[in-house]
Design a protein around this motif. Structure first.
Motif, PDB file in Angstrom:
ATOM      1  N   LYS A 248       0.857  -1.199  -0.045  1.00 18.50           N
ATOM      2  CA  LYS A 248      -0.016  -0.113  -0.034  1.00 18.50           C
ATOM      3  C   LYS A 248       0.748   1.340   0.017  1.00 18.50           C
ATOM      4  N   LYS A 249       2.042   1.281  -0.401  1.00 18.03           N
ATOM      5  CA  LYS A 249       3.099   2.329  -0.201  1.00 18.03           C
ATOM      6  C   LYS A 249       2.809   3.163  -1.506  1.00 18.03           C
ATOM      7  N   VAL A 250       2.921   4.370  -1.196  1.00 20.41           N
ATOM      8  CA  VAL A 250       2.769   5.394  -2.426  1.00 20.41           C
ATOM      9  C   VAL A 250       4.009   5.425  -3.144  1.00 20.41           C
ATOM     10  N   GLY A 251       3.897   5.453  -4.637  1.00 23.72           N
ATOM     11  CA  GLY A 251       4.868   5.518  -5.321  1.00 23.72           C
ATOM     12  C   GLY A 251       5.284   4.032  -5.982  1.00 23.72           C
ATOM     13  N   PHE A 252       6.436   3.716  -6.409  1.00 27.35           N
ATOM     14  CA  PHE A 252       6.772   2.467  -7.186  1.00 27.35           C
ATOM     15  C   PHE A 252       7.710   1.981  -5.843  1.00 27.35           C
ATOM     16  N   ASN A 253       7.326   0.580  -5.643  1.00 25.87           N
ATOM     17  CA  ASN A 253       8.201  -0.107  -4.657  1.00 25.87           C
ATOM     18  C   ASN A 253       8.318  -1.524  -4.989  1.00 25.87           C
ATOM     19  N   TYR A 262      20.702 -26.773  -1.735  1.00 22.07           N
ATOM     20  CA  TYR A 262      20.921 -28.075  -1.952  1.00 22.07           C
ATOM     21  C   TYR A 262      20.144 -28.991  -0.599  1.00 22.07           C
ATOM     22  N   PHE A 263      19.210 -29.895  -1.212  1.00 25.55           N
ATOM     23  CA  PHE A 263      19.130 -30.534  -2.384  1.00 25.55           C
ATOM     24  C   PHE A 263      18.936 -29.426  -3.361  1.00 25.55           C
ATOM     25  N   PRO A 264      19.372 -29.680  -4.655  1.00 27.36           N
ATOM     26  CA  PRO A 264      19.472 -28.396  -5.551  1.00 27.36           C
ATOM     27  C   PRO A 264      18.166 -27.899  -5.573  1.00 27.36           C
ATOM     28  N   ARG A 265      18.150 -26.635  -5.321  1.00 26.13           N
ATOM     29  CA  ARG A 265      16.808 -25.899  -5.312  1.00 26.13           C
ATOM     30  C   ARG A 265      17.340 -24.371  -5.763  1.00 26.13           C
ATOM     31  N   THR A 266      16.620 -23.646  -6.555  1.00 29.00           N
ATOM     32  CA  THR A 266      16.976 -22.296  -7.007  1.00 29.00           C
ATOM     33  C   THR A 266      15.529 -21.755  -7.214  1.00 29.00           C
ATOM     34  N   SER A 267      15.555 -20.431  -6.878  1.00 22.87           N
ATOM     35  CA  SER A 267      14.313 -19.703  -7.221  1.00 22.87           C
ATOM     36  C   SER A 267      14.534 -18.154  -7.398  1.00 22.87           C
ATOM     37  N   LEU A 268      13.799 -17.467  -8.155  1.00 24.97           N
ATOM     38  CA  LEU A 268      13.932 -16.228  -8.330  1.00 24.97           C
ATOM     39  C   LEU A 268      12.526 -15.624  -8.500  1.00 24.97           C
ATOM     40  N   ASN A 269      12.175 -14.604  -7.390  1.00 25.26           N
ATOM     41  CA  ASN A 269      10.835 -14.123  -7.126  1.00 25.26           C
ATOM     42  C   ASN A 269      10.907 -12.625  -6.941  1.00 25.26           C
ATOM     43  N   ALA A 270       9.896 -11.996  -7.661  1.00 27.53           N
ATOM     44  CA  ALA A 270       9.778 -10.228  -7.609  1.00 27.53           C
ATOM     45  C   ALA A 270       8.439 -10.010  -7.005  1.00 27.53           C
ATOM     46  N   ASN A 271       8.416  -9.093  -5.954  1.00 23.53           N
ATOM     47  CA  ASN A 271       7.281  -8.366  -5.596  1.00 23.53           C
ATOM     48  C   ASN A 271       7.144  -6.828  -6.055  1.00 23.53           C
ATOM     49  N   LEU A 272       6.408  -6.368  -6.761  1.00 23.79           N
ATOM     50  CA  LEU A 272       6.521  -5.063  -7.347  1.00 23.79           C
ATOM     51  C   LEU A 272       5.098  -4.445  -6.980  1.00 23.79           C
ATOM     52  N   SER A 273       5.007  -3.104  -6.826  1.00 21.27           N
ATOM     53  CA  SER A 273       3.790  -2.527  -6.559  1.00 21.27           C
ATOM     54  C   SER A 273       3.901  -1.121  -6.977  1.00 21.27           C
ATOM     55  N   TRP A 274       3.002  -0.231  -7.475  1.00 25.07           N
ATOM     56  CA  TRP A 274       2.850   0.892  -7.687  1.00 25.07           C
ATOM     57  C   TRP A 274       1.536   1.768  -7.405  1.00 25.07           C
ATOM     58  N   ARG A 275       1.430   2.745  -6.559  1.00 31.43           N
ATOM     59  CA  ARG A 275       0.427   3.284  -6.100  1.00 31.43           C
ATOM     60  C   ARG A 275       0.466   5.029  -6.443  1.00 31.43           C
ATOM     61  N   LYS A 276      -0.587   5.483  -7.232  1.00 26.64           N
ATOM     62  CA  LYS A 276      -0.618   6.668  -7.305  1.00 26.64           C
ATOM     63  C   LYS A 276      -1.901   7.363  -7.418  1.00 26.64           C
ATOM     64  N   ASN A 277      -2.629   8.175  -7.090  1.00 29.06           N
ATOM     65  CA  ASN A 277      -3.805   8.785  -7.010  1.00 29.06           C
ATOM     66  C   ASN A 277      -4.985   7.747  -6.568  1.00 29.06           C
ATOM     67  N   ASN A 278      -5.805   7.295  -7.599  1.00 24.21           N
ATOM     68  CA  ASN A 278      -6.872   6.489  -7.306  1.00 24.21           C
ATOM     69  C   ASN A 278      -6.422   5.035  -7.613  1.00 24.21           C
ATOM     70  N   TRP A 279      -4.960   4.801  -8.042  1.00 25.37           N
ATOM     71  CA  TRP A 279      -4.650   3.640  -8.763  1.00 25.37           C
ATOM     72  C   TRP A 279      -3.804   2.936  -7.627  1.00 25.37           C
ATOM     73  N   ALA A 347      -1.280 -10.528 -10.645  1.00 27.90           N
ATOM     74  CA  ALA A 347      -1.266  -9.084 -10.757  1.00 27.90           C
ATOM     75  C   ALA A 347      -2.660  -8.679 -10.503  1.00 27.90           C
ATOM     76  N   GLY A 348      -2.642  -7.266 -10.290  1.00 27.22           N
ATOM     77  CA  GLY A 348      -3.776  -6.852 -10.123  1.00 27.22           C
ATOM     78  C   GLY A 348      -4.007  -5.167  -9.887  1.00 27.22           C
ATOM     79  N   PHE A 349      -5.257  -4.901  -9.630  1.00 27.20           N
ATOM     80  CA  PHE A 349      -5.288  -3.409  -9.232  1.00 27.20           C
ATOM     81  C   PHE A 349      -6.133  -2.964  -8.365  1.00 27.20           C
ATOM     82  N   VAL A 350      -6.514  -2.091  -7.671  1.00 29.43           N
ATOM     83  CA  VAL A 350      -7.454  -1.382  -6.881  1.00 29.43           C
ATOM     84  C   VAL A 350      -7.595  -0.095  -7.496  1.00 29.43           C
ATOM     85  N   TYR A 351      -8.944   0.232  -7.672  1.00 29.47           N
ATOM     86  CA  TYR A 351      -9.156   1.673  -8.183  1.00 29.47           C
ATOM     87  C   TYR A 351     -10.389   2.206  -7.423  1.00 29.47           C
TER      88      TYR A 351
END
Length: 868
Positions: A248-253, A262-279, A347-351
């Protein structure tokens, strides 16, 4: 302008410390809260960012709360209506105290504060971008009205792991070596994601589904041991609500987490959000590769060895081969290796359409695929009839190797649409939502079986399942006065699960035709609930009633021409009441009493006859006649919150009728084949103490622990048909009656070695349980984690070891008059991983093990659509 260190000290001492203490002091069953917002400005009407705003309730200090303004000088929080002293503090400004009466939801306007006499601001706001703000970490475990909330952000051991790793440290929750999740010793747990059932957890994917949800995408886990009528009635042990991150942070975060292990395990994950005005937008996603290794050993000793009477004496080898063998002993070792690739994205949005109306849309997709190799070594000892007329019964010791190579894949989609509307500023709200879900799973295996290194049998299995779900619901809230609220809602669930099973074999197994089947499982639930809560002085209460109308239809078509198709309808209409009572003894000190009734509906997979053929010595068989089990659950709890510790003991009693248990039996005592089948068997009673606590004796040392000590009493006797050693049909009985004490213990200690380095030790112990036929041994494990903050708070590097001493295995002994059987299974041996987290474009930076304070979120951080 003060330097960064001075700013950190001021905010830590005066602002965030007070914020966290007051937030932790909030108690369940307080008066109904209202959304309150406002702005802090200077004398020239310019916004003051990152100001501390403290609301002190004059009548009851436990209702006080605090918040920070954002970069626009705005704030928002939830408060109980009443009279408040509002204290405003900010860097280079004089402290200001204002009295206001909060009557309900609304904006209280702008509060003006005056600059210090020696400040250089001259009425102008100072640029605070890039300031480092640190605060003591909030307690990871919090008790609320009808749930307990666990925050995994401080769980170093699960960093870079999955949902299954996080659950191993959640109070009141136990994860077995095969990925089975239980609460207070019972495995009938209902999983929700963001308040709703989700296709992300699949139909019957078990531990694979738990491993496909990254730990870094989990905001918190709500443990609901005794849900109110607002929640669906499924899950007799309770509900685990997994809340995924939606910043819920304002701006891009955002943040990115990569892991190697090991046992062999790899992962790459991203969490991105953008909040401005009513979006507000968010995108979470990633993927990974894991290897799992499961080991199991089973040893069976057969009693009452008796040679069948042979009359007339056979004269040919063909006649001799028809005479059944007499089993004596069997040793079976199994090793299973799986190689799994998983990917997920949401992915999603709140307006905000207006100040009173908002719309939200979310899409989720998850997939995992891989292959496996399952080797089963079987060493048999049995007597076989031979041509030796003087001593025809000879002891034989054949060695059988069953090699199964499998390919599996799973694909799940989910789309959610919601609308929230506030009719007024007094808390009258309406929330409606629609969820569409689909899950498709394929599991194919090619099996070769050799006896004494000579190929004897070749099998092919194909299993395909599809689940389609529609969930529609509406929740309405109506405040009545300042202390009461009425709630009502409706929910519709439509589920359609289809199973297609196929087996082809070169053996002469007469039951193979039964394994080839098509099953269509359809269920529709209509649910209505009414709920009322109020508070009179220190006494609070909530009463609710839920009605669920269930319509289940099962169409089972066996490819065996001797069996007619089955069309089995099952209809239920049940009422589920709930009562919650509370009494505030003093500040941060209260007693909670509650009751609810729950239902355990059989999983659709459990109702498909002859549904598994991966191991021809141990076969799972569904039961189309399985019925629901019902539980009456009672709790008496006590909640005490202090600055350095919290204590939450809960005494509970659960009474389950028609409890579902797994029946293990031999339909033919002349063979070494075991069947496992779910049955409604008797009652199950549990009375115990569930104790959870946190203790922070020093700033550098924190402890979190839980203990579940309970007495169990199980009753139930069942019978099954078998063919005895003489080839005669017999009726055998199995007794599930048993009683005793068992325990679940967990301890988590965190040491902060300096401002950027922390280490964590976790210990877990699960006590054994006994019945007349089964003895389940105890189990324990120890985990380790270390976390180091780098790049001035923008990065964190974490190392952890799961099951340091490689002790996490499950051992079970089964006893009957015919045999004794011991089994041991280790689902995953010791493993370790290294992960790196990078955070960017954040309004606040953090230092491990301290956590960021979301200045725009409310006290509870609720962002799901609701529980119904």
């Amino acid at each position: 302008m003060k330097n960064k260190t001075e700013i950190v000290n001021i905010f830590t001492r005066k602002t965030l410390g007070l914020t966290l203490v007051l937030s932790a002091a909030a108690m369940a069953f307080a008066q109904e809260k209202a959304d309150v917002s406002g702005t802090i400005v200077n004398k020239k009407n310019q916004p003051v960012p990152y100001a501390s705003v403290t609301f002190s309730n004059k009548a009851n200090k436990s209702l006080s709360d605090a918040v920070l303004t954002d970069e626009k000088g705005q704030y928002k929080l939830q408060l109980t209506p009443g009279s408040y002293d509002i204290a405003v503090e900010a860097i280079d400004y004089k402290k200001s105290i204002i009295n206001k009466n909060i009557s309900g939801t609304g904006n209280i306007g702008a509060l003006s504060i005056e600059a210090e006499a020696n400040t250089t601001l001259d009425g102008k706001t100072q640029e605070l971008q890039g300031v480092v703000i640190t605060a003591s970490a909030a307690k990871p475990y919090k008790v609320e009205l009808d749930k307990k909330t666990y925050d995994p952000s401080q769980d170093i051991v699960s960093k870079g792991g999955s949902l299954q790793d996080v659950l191993t440290n959640v109070p009141s929750v136990t994860v077995d070596t095969d990925g089975t999740v239980s609460m207070r010793g019972s495995s009938n747990v209902k999983f929700l994601i963001n308040g709703k059932p989700s296709s992300l957890l699949g139909i019957d994917d078990g531990a694979n589904a738990l491993q496909s949800i990254p730990a870094d995408q989990i905001e918190r886990i709500e443990v609901i041991t005794n849900p109110s009528s607002k929640f669906e009635a499924s899950g007799t042990s309770g509900i685990l609500n997994i809340i995924l991150k939606k910043s819920k942070k304002v701006g891009f975060n955002g943040s990115v987490v990569g892991s190697l292990g090991y046992f062999p395990r790899t992962s790459l994950n991203a969490n991105l959000s953008w909040r401005k005005n009513n979006w507000t937008w968010f995108v979470n996603g990633g993927g990974g590769y894991t290897e799992n290794k499961t080991k199991s050993n089973t040893e069976t000793t057969y009693h009452n060895i008796k040679f069948p009477k042979v009359d007339p004496i056979p004269t040919t080898q063909a006649e001799i081969d028809k005479i059944p063998t007499v089993p004596v002993h069997q040793l079976q070792n199994s090793t299973s290796n799986t190689y799994n690739k998983n990917y997920n994205a949401s992915a999603g949005f709140v307006y905000d359409i207006s100040e009173k109306t908002s719309i939200n849309l979310t899409g989720l997709v998850r997939t995992f695929e891989g292959d496996g190799n399952d080797l089963v070594n079987t060493y048999d000892s049995f007597y076989k009839y031979t041509k030796d007329t003087s001593d025809p019964w000879k002891l034989m010791n054949p060695y059988t190797l069953r090699d199964s190579k499998s390919i599996f894949n799973n694909l799940a989609f989910q789309g959610d649409l919601g609308l929230d509307h506030k009719f007024d500023d007094k808390g009258q709200n309406l929330s409606v939502s629609l969820s569409l879900q689909r899950n498709r799973s394929n599991n194919n295996a090619d099996i070769q079986e050799s006896v004494d290194q000579v190929l004897s049998v070749q099998d092919i299995t194909r299993r395909h399942s599809v689940s389609k779900t529609i969930i529609g619901k509406a929740d309405y809230e109506l405040p009545i006065g300042e202390n009461s609220k009425f709630e009502a809602g409706y929910r519709l669930d439509i589920n359609n699960n289809t199973y297609n099973n196929f087996v082809s074999t070169t053996s002469n197994n007469p039951l193979i035709a039964d394994y080839n089947n098509n099953t269509d499982y359809r269920e529709m639930f209509n649910a209505f609930y009414l709920q009322f809560r109020s508070k009179i002085g220190n006494f609070g209460y909530q009463v609710g009633l839920r009605d669920e109308i269930s319509n289940v239809k099962i169409n089972y078509i066996s490819q065996n021409p001797t069996k007619a198709p089955l069309d089995k309808p099952k209809n239920y209409n049940n009422l589920f009441p709930s009562i919650f009572l509370s009494y505030d003894i003093a500040k941060n000190n209260q007693i909670l009493v509650n009751y609810s009734r729950r239902i355990d509906r059989p999983r659709s997979f459990f109702m498909v006859p002859f549904s598994s053929y991966t191991n021809n010595q141990n076969i799972f068989e569904g039961n189309i006649d399985l019925n629901p089990s019902y539980v009456d659950s009672y709790e008496v709890g006590y909640n005490l919150t202090k600055k350095k510790f919290t204590l939450n003991p809960t005494f509970y009693y659960r009474h389950a009728t028609e409890d579902t248990k797994m029946l293990v039996y031999r339909p033919d005592e002349r063979k070494t084949i075991f069947y496992t089948k779910p049955e409604n068997l008797g009652n199950d009673d549990r009375i115990g103490l569930d104790l959870n606590f946190t203790y922070d004796p020093f700033a550098w040392f924190k402890i979190m622990g839980s203990a579940d000590i309970f007495r169990y009493k199980t009753t139930g006797i069942t019978s099954y048909a078998t063919i005895d050693k003489d080839g005669l049909k017999q009726i055998r009985t199995l007794n599930f009656t048993g009683s005793g004490f068992s325990t679940r213990l967990r301890l988590n200690t965190t040491f902060r070695l300096d401002k950027t380095l922390s280490v964590q030790l976790q210990g877990f112990y699960r006590g054994g349980q006994k019945t007349e036929n089964q003895d389940r041994k105890d189990m324990y494990a120890v985990n380790f984690g270390a976390s180091k903050t780098i790049w001035k708070g923008d990065g964190t590097i974490t190392f952890n070891i799961q099951d340091i001493f490689n002790t996490r295995g499950m051992e079970v002994f089964n006893y009957t008059s015919d045999y004794t059987r011991s089994s041991f299974m280790q689902w995953q041996p010791r493993q370790f991983s290294l992960s790196l987290t990078y955070r960017f474009k954040q309004g606040e930076k953090i230092e491990q093990p301290k956590r960021k304070k979301d200045i725009n979120s409310n006290a509870t951080g609720d962002d799901q659509q609701g529980p119904m």
